[in-house]
Design an enzyme around this catalytic site. Sequence first.
Site, PDB file in Angstrom:
ATOM      1  N   CYS A 153     -16.478   1.528   0.406  1.00  0.00           N
ATOM      2  CA  CYS A 153     -15.365   0.804   0.352  1.00  0.00           C
ATOM      3  C   CYS A 153     -14.595   0.952   2.177  1.00  0.00           C
ATOM      4  O   CYS A 153     -13.861   0.194   3.063  1.00  0.00           O
ATOM      5  CB  CYS A 153     -13.884   1.061  -0.300  1.00  0.00           C
ATOM      6  SG  CYS A 153     -13.059   2.722  -0.531  1.00  0.00           S
ATOM      7  N   GLN A 169     -10.703  -4.249  -3.521  1.00  0.00           N
ATOM      8  CA  GLN A 169     -11.430  -3.558  -2.558  1.00  0.00           C
ATOM      9  C   GLN A 169     -12.706  -4.036  -3.952  1.00  0.00           C
ATOM     10  O   GLN A 169     -13.852  -4.203  -3.587  1.00  0.00           O
ATOM     11  CB  GLN A 169     -11.412  -2.624  -3.027  1.00  0.00           C
ATOM     12  CG  GLN A 169     -12.181  -1.880  -2.094  1.00  0.00           C
ATOM     13  CD  GLN A 169     -12.825  -1.990  -0.695  1.00  0.00           C
ATOM     14  OE1 GLN A 169     -12.339  -1.829   0.212  1.00  0.00           O
ATOM     15  NE2 GLN A 169     -14.301  -2.516  -0.875  1.00  0.00           N
ATOM     16  N   ARG A 228     -13.860  -8.721   1.484  1.00  0.00           N
ATOM     17  CA  ARG A 228     -12.838  -8.586   1.289  1.00  0.00           C
ATOM     18  C   ARG A 228     -11.928  -9.583   1.732  1.00  0.00           C
ATOM     19  O   ARG A 228     -10.725  -9.997   1.236  1.00  0.00           O
ATOM     20  CB  ARG A 228     -12.308  -7.716   2.606  1.00  0.00           C
ATOM     21  CG  ARG A 228     -12.182  -6.343   2.436  1.00  0.00           C
ATOM     22  CD  ARG A 228     -12.133  -5.235   0.667  1.00  0.00           C
ATOM     23  NE  ARG A 228     -10.866  -5.653   0.243  1.00  0.00           N
ATOM     24  CZ  ARG A 228      -9.746  -4.824   0.539  1.00  0.00           C
ATOM     25  NH1 ARG A 228     -10.310  -3.739   1.225  1.00  0.00           N
ATOM     26  NH2 ARG A 228      -8.109  -4.624  -0.126  1.00  0.00           N
ATOM     27  N   ARG A 253       1.044  -1.256   0.094  1.00  0.00           N
ATOM     28  CA  ARG A 253       0.114  -0.176  -0.495  1.00  0.00           C
ATOM     29  C   ARG A 253       1.134   1.203  -0.257  1.00  0.00           C
ATOM     30  O   ARG A 253       0.939   1.215   0.949  1.00  0.00           O
ATOM     31  CB  ARG A 253      -1.014   0.156   1.211  1.00  0.00           C
ATOM     32  CG  ARG A 253      -2.004   1.017   1.393  1.00  0.00           C
ATOM     33  CD  ARG A 253      -2.778   1.621   2.355  1.00  0.00           C
ATOM     34  NE  ARG A 253      -3.573   0.636   1.942  1.00  0.00           N
ATOM     35  CZ  ARG A 253      -4.935   0.098   2.424  1.00  0.00           C
ATOM     36  NH1 ARG A 253      -5.426   1.477   3.278  1.00  0.00           N
ATOM     37  NH2 ARG A 253      -6.527  -0.183   2.017  1.00  0.00           N
ATOM     38  N   ASP A 296     -17.032   6.995  -1.997  1.00  0.00           N
ATOM     39  CA  ASP A 296     -16.268   6.798  -1.434  1.00  0.00           C
ATOM     40  C   ASP A 296     -15.359   8.188  -0.314  1.00  0.00           C
ATOM     41  O   ASP A 296     -16.406  10.152  -1.295  1.00  0.00           O
ATOM     42  CB  ASP A 296     -14.819   6.324  -1.896  1.00  0.00           C
ATOM     43  CG  ASP A 296     -13.574   6.076  -1.067  1.00  0.00           C
ATOM     44  OD1 ASP A 296     -13.751   6.159  -0.148  1.00  0.00           O
ATOM     45  OD2 ASP A 296     -12.342   6.462  -2.340  1.00  0.00           O
ATOM     46  N   HIS A 303      -7.697   0.675  -6.943  1.00  0.00           N
ATOM     47  CA  HIS A 303      -7.434  -0.521  -5.324  1.00  0.00           C
ATOM     48  C   HIS A 303      -8.478  -1.462  -6.261  1.00  0.00           C
ATOM     49  O   HIS A 303      -8.796  -1.875  -5.675  1.00  0.00           O
ATOM     50  CB  HIS A 303      -8.713   0.322  -4.814  1.00  0.00           C
ATOM     51  CG  HIS A 303      -8.072  -0.070  -2.901  1.00  0.00           C
ATOM     52  ND1 HIS A 303      -7.737  -0.902  -2.494  1.00  0.00           N
ATOM     53  CD2 HIS A 303      -9.233   0.463  -2.089  1.00  0.00           C
ATOM     54  CE1 HIS A 303      -7.617  -1.108  -1.257  1.00  0.00           C
ATOM     55  NE2 HIS A 303      -8.402  -0.219  -1.089  1.00  0.00           N
TER      56      HIS A 303
HETATM   57  N1   CP Z   1     -11.382  -0.256   2.267  1.00  0.00           N
HETATM   58  C1   CP Z   1      -9.821  -0.557   2.455  1.00  0.00           C
HETATM   59  O1   CP Z   1      -9.050  -0.176   1.990  1.00  0.00           O
HETATM   60  O2   CP Z   1     -10.170  -0.006   3.826  1.00  0.00           O
HETATM   61  P1   CP Z   1      -8.601   0.541   4.945  1.00  0.00           P
HETATM   62  O3   CP Z   1      -7.826   1.254   4.398  1.00  0.00           O
HETATM   63  O4   CP Z   1      -8.968  -0.109   6.762  1.00  0.00           O
HETATM   64  O5   CP Z   1      -7.527  -1.310   4.151  1.00  0.00           O
HETATM   65  N1  NVA Z   2     -10.151   6.954  -1.718  1.00  0.00           N
HETATM   66  C1  NVA Z   2      -9.835   6.154  -0.327  1.00  0.00           C
HETATM   67  C2  NVA Z   2     -10.123   4.369   0.211  1.00  0.00           C
HETATM   68  C3  NVA Z   2      -9.947   4.489   1.418  1.00  0.00           C
HETATM   69  C4  NVA Z   2      -9.802   2.751   1.083  1.00  0.00           C
HETATM   70  C5  NVA Z   2      -7.726   6.307   0.253  1.00  0.00           C
HETATM   71  O1  NVA Z   2      -7.536   6.170  -1.112  1.00  0.00           O
HETATM   72  O2  NVA Z   2      -8.203   6.845   0.902  1.00  0.00           O
END
Ligand code: CP
Ligand code: NVA
Length: 305
Positions: free
Chosen positions: A260, A131, A288, A101, A220, A128
């Site tokens: 998400c 997700q 997930r 990440r 989101d 992502h």
């Molecule tokens: N939706 C998602 O990726 O959540 P987290 O940031 O908690 O991993």
């Molecule tokens: N769009 C959001 C998704 C979090 C899971 C971000 O990147 O913070």
Amino acid sequence: MNLLTVSDLSRNEIDYLIERARSLKERHSKGIPHHPLRGKTLGLIFEKPSTRTRVSFETAMYHLGGDAIFISHRDSQIGRGEPIKDTARVLSRYVDCVVIRTFGHEIIEEYARYSTVPVINGLTDTHHPCQVLADVLTVVEKKGGYRGLKVAWVGDGNNMANSWIEMASRLGFDLYLACPEGYEPERGILERARKEGTSRIEVVRDVEEALRDADVVNTDVWASMGREDEREKRLEAFREYQINYHVLRFAKEDTIVMHCLPAHRGEEITDEVIEGRNSVVWDQAENRLHIQKAILEWLLTGERV
Ligand code: CP
Ligand code: NVA
């Protein structure tokens, strides 16, 4: 084989992962052990916070008989500037797969170039994929399939929106994104998705147009991780882009509302909607885990469609 974007997958592979996740979910609910990854280790390198992605991947690995090591950038040499290409080559000698990440998508691409073990995108600024695979699994469970559906996206044209665009292109459902000016999804992703697929993918300004007769409604956060300094400006720009019961009446009566998570109640979605009868966010979050198991098994056992 890596999983960096939804476009890395063919439609057959997506269908396979969805079906496999459903069967692993059923097996798990019956308490039937399944340990194909015994002796395998997953590394998780996270440069941004996470609840769902981290815990679902770690738990998935344990359920499948393997181990997981969480590597925070703060406690590793990555945070002190060790080059990505060096980290990738060293970790490839220890672990069997990594989930990353990070911020720029080019970081994970560089890592993948030097890694000799599969690399999974656990979120970048632009994509992502895991997700959205879990999201489509949820859609299939709730709607019986994805064919012929109208999916709406309301809000920021962010990483999630980009991955939904690639998914619509691969699977052929219609996707309407309502985004304020200046916050549209990436043009290159949109153009390629339209060219490669047959689905209708429209970016509109009007929330009603996106939501009209929608089977699935997605939103989101307005300020993604790394964009927190733009929060005030974004609160203003996105004011008309909230999912509430006033706008939800444009969608189908039995529409499902997805997020998400984490959610900012009172910003992109009201508390009433997220806690309401159309919301499927908790099942979505649970999925997930099941989709991560399908992804890990698929990448690590060499099983191919
Ligand atoms: N939706 C998602 O990726 O959540 P987290 O940031 O908690 O991993
Ligand atoms: N769009 C959001 C998704 C979090 C899971 C971000 O990147 O913070």
